[in-house]
Write a protein that holds these residues in place. Sequence first.
Motif, PDB file in Angstrom:
ATOM      1  N   ASP A 112       0.855  -1.188   0.000  1.00 50.63           N
ATOM      2  CA  ASP A 112       0.000   0.000   0.000  1.00 50.63           C
ATOM      3  C   ASP A 112       0.888   1.234   0.000  1.00 50.63           C
ATOM      4  N   ASP A 113       1.529   1.457  -1.159  1.00 50.22           N
ATOM      5  CA  ASP A 113       2.445   2.576  -1.346  1.00 50.22           C
ATOM      6  C   ASP A 113       2.331   3.013  -2.790  1.00 50.22           C
ATOM      7  N   THR A 114       3.133   3.956  -3.190  1.00 47.00           N
ATOM      8  CA  THR A 114       3.046   4.468  -4.550  1.00 47.00           C
ATOM      9  C   THR A 114       3.622   3.478  -5.560  1.00 47.00           C
ATOM     10  N   VAL A 115       3.283   3.736  -6.829  1.00 48.57           N
ATOM     11  CA  VAL A 115       3.864   2.926  -7.913  1.00 48.57           C
ATOM     12  C   VAL A 115       5.382   3.007  -7.844  1.00 48.57           C
ATOM     13  N   LEU A 116       5.897   4.232  -7.679  1.00 47.77           N
ATOM     14  CA  LEU A 116       7.339   4.455  -7.644  1.00 47.77           C
ATOM     15  C   LEU A 116       7.997   3.638  -6.530  1.00 47.77           C
ATOM     16  N   ALA A 117       7.411   3.672  -5.331  1.00 45.63           N
ATOM     17  CA  ALA A 117       7.998   2.954  -4.190  1.00 45.63           C
ATOM     18  C   ALA A 117       7.931   1.454  -4.386  1.00 45.63           C
ATOM     19  N   ASN A 118       6.842   0.946  -4.976  1.00 46.63           N
ATOM     20  CA  ASN A 118       6.705  -0.491  -5.183  1.00 46.63           C
ATOM     21  C   ASN A 118       7.726  -1.025  -6.167  1.00 46.63           C
ATOM     22  N   VAL A 119       8.055  -0.246  -7.174  1.00 44.67           N
ATOM     23  CA  VAL A 119       9.044  -0.696  -8.162  1.00 44.67           C
ATOM     24  C   VAL A 119      10.458  -0.483  -7.630  1.00 44.67           C
ATOM     25  N   ILE A 173      -0.395   3.634 -16.194  1.00 45.69           N
ATOM     26  CA  ILE A 173       0.059   4.531 -15.122  1.00 45.69           C
ATOM     27  C   ILE A 173      -0.359   5.964 -15.420  1.00 45.69           C
ATOM     28  N   GLU A 174      -0.345   6.338 -16.706  1.00 41.88           N
ATOM     29  CA  GLU A 174      -0.773   7.696 -17.084  1.00 41.88           C
ATOM     30  C   GLU A 174      -2.236   7.950 -16.734  1.00 41.88           C
ATOM     31  N   ARG A 175      -3.021   6.902 -16.619  1.00 39.57           N
ATOM     32  CA  ARG A 175      -4.441   7.065 -16.276  1.00 39.57           C
ATOM     33  C   ARG A 175      -4.668   7.209 -14.770  1.00 39.57           C
ATOM     34  N   LEU A 176      -3.648   6.889 -13.973  1.00 35.26           N
ATOM     35  CA  LEU A 176      -3.798   6.982 -12.523  1.00 35.26           C
ATOM     36  C   LEU A 176      -3.794   8.443 -12.084  1.00 35.26           C
ATOM     37  N   PRO A 177      -4.521   8.780 -11.013  1.00 31.43           N
ATOM     38  CA  PRO A 177      -4.685  10.186 -10.608  1.00 31.43           C
ATOM     39  C   PRO A 177      -3.378  10.925 -10.394  1.00 31.43           C
ATOM     40  N   GLN A 178      -2.390  10.281  -9.778  1.00 30.41           N
ATOM     41  CA  GLN A 178      -1.129  10.948  -9.477  1.00 30.41           C
ATOM     42  C   GLN A 178       0.053  10.285 -10.176  1.00 30.41           C
ATOM     43  N   GLY A 179      -0.237   9.537 -11.234  1.00 29.61           N
ATOM     44  CA  GLY A 179       0.831   8.909 -11.985  1.00 29.61           C
ATOM     45  C   GLY A 179       1.688   7.999 -11.130  1.00 29.61           C
ATOM     46  N   LEU A 180       3.007   8.193 -11.191  1.00 29.45           N
ATOM     47  CA  LEU A 180       3.930   7.346 -10.432  1.00 29.45           C
ATOM     48  C   LEU A 180       3.733   7.465  -8.927  1.00 29.45           C
ATOM     49  N   ASN A 181       3.160   8.564  -8.478  1.00 27.88           N
ATOM     50  CA  ASN A 181       2.990   8.802  -7.044  1.00 27.88           C
ATOM     51  C   ASN A 181       1.607   8.409  -6.541  1.00 27.88           C
ATOM     52  N   THR A 182       0.901   7.604  -7.314  1.00 32.68           N
ATOM     53  CA  THR A 182      -0.425   7.137  -6.909  1.00 32.68           C
ATOM     54  C   THR A 182      -0.302   5.958  -5.950  1.00 32.68           C
ATOM     55  N   PRO A 183      -0.900   6.047  -4.762  1.00 30.60           N
ATOM     56  CA  PRO A 183      -0.917   4.871  -3.861  1.00 30.60           C
ATOM     57  C   PRO A 183      -1.743   3.756  -4.494  1.00 30.60           C
ATOM     58  N   LEU A 184      -1.257   2.525  -4.383  1.00 34.44           N
ATOM     59  CA  LEU A 184      -1.893   1.392  -5.056  1.00 34.44           C
ATOM     60  C   LEU A 184      -2.922   0.674  -4.201  1.00 34.44           C
ATOM     61  N   GLY A 185      -3.049   1.050  -2.922  1.00 33.51           N
ATOM     62  CA  GLY A 185      -4.024   0.385  -2.066  1.00 33.51           C
ATOM     63  C   GLY A 185      -3.500  -0.924  -1.517  1.00 33.51           C
ATOM     64  N   ASP A 186      -4.283  -1.515  -0.629  1.00 37.27           N
ATOM     65  CA  ASP A 186      -3.885  -2.761   0.016  1.00 37.27           C
ATOM     66  C   ASP A 186      -3.728  -3.866  -1.023  1.00 37.27           C
ATOM     67  N   ILE A 187      -2.564  -4.499  -1.049  1.00 41.16           N
ATOM     68  CA  ILE A 187      -2.217  -5.579  -1.987  1.00 41.16           C
ATOM     69  C   ILE A 187      -2.390  -5.109  -3.433  1.00 41.16           C
ATOM     70  N   SER A 243      -5.640  -3.848 -11.890  1.00 39.57           N
ATOM     71  CA  SER A 243      -6.143  -5.152 -12.330  1.00 39.57           C
ATOM     72  C   SER A 243      -5.039  -6.197 -12.179  1.00 39.57           C
ATOM     73  N   GLY A 244      -5.412  -7.463 -12.376  1.00 43.16           N
ATOM     74  CA  GLY A 244      -4.432  -8.538 -12.245  1.00 43.16           C
ATOM     75  C   GLY A 244      -3.280  -8.388 -13.227  1.00 43.16           C
ATOM     76  N   GLY A 245      -3.594  -8.069 -14.485  1.00 38.79           N
ATOM     77  CA  GLY A 245      -2.550  -7.911 -15.482  1.00 38.79           C
ATOM     78  C   GLY A 245      -1.654  -6.723 -15.193  1.00 38.79           C
ATOM     79  N   GLU A 246      -2.238  -5.628 -14.683  1.00 38.92           N
ATOM     80  CA  GLU A 246      -1.452  -4.445 -14.351  1.00 38.92           C
ATOM     81  C   GLU A 246      -0.515  -4.725 -13.172  1.00 38.92           C
TER      82      GLU A 246
END
Length: 603
Positions: free
Chosen positions: A435-442, A467-481, A486-489
């Motif tokens: 449950d962190d940003t895209v950037l932190a998870n990668v 990722i461009e569709r996410l509200p804050q792009g790379l800094n968008t929190p991804l939520g729990d798990i 989606s599964g593919g994403e």
Amino acid sequence: MKVMNNPIRPITPWRETYRQLLRSVGSRGPALRKSLIGLFLAAALQGLALGCIVPLFIAVLSRPDADAARFWLIAMSCLMIAATVFRWRAQAFDYDGSMAEATHDLRTLLGEQLRRMPLEAIQDKRAGEMNATLLGNVDENLNYTLLILNLILVALVTPFATALFLMAFDWRLGIALLLMFPAIVPLYRWRRPVFGANMRLLADAHERTSADIVEYTQGISVLRASCSAGLKAARLQAGFEHLEQIQTLGHRKSSKPDILVTSIVEVGLMLIFALGVVWVLGGTLDIAILAAVFVIVVRFADPLATFVVYTAILELIEAALERIETMLAVPALPQKPAAARPESHDVMFERVTFRYVQASTPSVTDFTALLSARSLTALVGPSGSGKTTLTRLLLRHADPQAGRVLIGGVDIRTIPPDELNSLISVVFQDVYLFDDTVLANVRMARPDASEAEVEAALRAAQCLEFIERLPQGLNTPLGDIGGRLSGGERQRISIARALLKNAPIVILDEPTAALDTESELAVQRAIDTLVQDKTVIVIAHRLSTIVGADRILVMEEGRLAETGSHRELLAAGGRYRAMWDAQQSVKAWHVGAIPSGEQATVS
């Protein structure tokens, strides 16, 4: 649900509890020891201050003496002030943040132990149970320690010091009060084992309920879809009922004995006062001393009567200490002396046999195979045949009971854990995102990576479009798990993480099995980028995805049944050919038309 009785355990000596407590605070042990000594001295000084009531009453009531009364009043005040100063300084361990720091250090130590423990030991625990140990047990161990020990010392040391002081004015009343302490010992020894059993039973129930709540929260979408939420969540409800029954049983079992213990202590104190009355009437005791003893008895009645009850909370602390020490005692996997760093990245399983602790038969038996560097090797076979176990042994989640696993000819037991982890990337079928940003998870794959390097990995993993569709792009929190994706994403984020890590060995655990066609194509393109010039190990159930593998290892009941290329194995007509034919026949199935009044048929 039936509540099982916890066996009565031997009484743990307080000396051992004290040692466990000091061990749990680590480097702050001397400071905690100093605080406990301060609390002891504060309780003793408080007892002496209360003892001053006796000569003060004599100087006021029996033999009026202003100077003496002033002296004892000042002495009592000084002793009370000294007791307050000692207690305040002792409790500074709480107030100055030392307790919070000790709690933090203990959790950090437990976290480090989690990293050292064999993952097999962790997998036997539910997430909520680990949460109860890391949070609840740590808090129970430390947060109430000084409070409870202060109450116990006030209940024991304070009246003991007063009784010794009283002996200077009337030895009979002093000895009578001192005899209360030997009388409390059998009461304490009678109740403490019961308290211990109840508290450990309660701790087990809290741990189980915590695990049930975490499991329920994580699976709420599945429970709702299956109409099993709310009161229909049978497992969670059973856990709540079990906890309620234990709490009710504990109250029922303890209420009458606790009242009996309190009554015995209070009756004993009243008997001491009654003796004083008899001696006053007999002319052998000054009435001023009796008046002072009355004040003292009233003051000590409640702490002495509830002392045995305080030990119940002490048992809770002991139960927490035991759980923490049990976790810390789990041995790490043995590390052999470091050898040379692997120069190549072929993987060798050499006569490997492994059995899980809870299993009755080995998952892998006498398995030998060489997985060449910069090649793609597929592991196939029915569920339970040992494919995933082999990859876990390579990741050193556990060590085989026999045989060796080598990378570049180097036994992985000689490779330091951090270095071994740097050699292997894994893309799991079930992706876990935090449950962190895209950037932190990668970036967790390589914390020193720049944002540009992370973006390059995401681009190669076919991620930038969504990722461009996410509200804050790379800094968008991804939520729990990673619930926002989606599964593919999620799978592509996992591949981006592996790309950024750029490890020479890559394990793919059926990464496209649960994806739709469009997502599968995107993930497959990302995988093609990931595996270039790598030693790749693929766990596959769909054989059509690994026809181009350099080598296929067919597993059956933990053994190597066949090995070869796709074409060679088909020509051999063995287990692989049977699996291939079965999967090809499935593709030809279709649901036939449903004639009126007839059931559907599969042809």
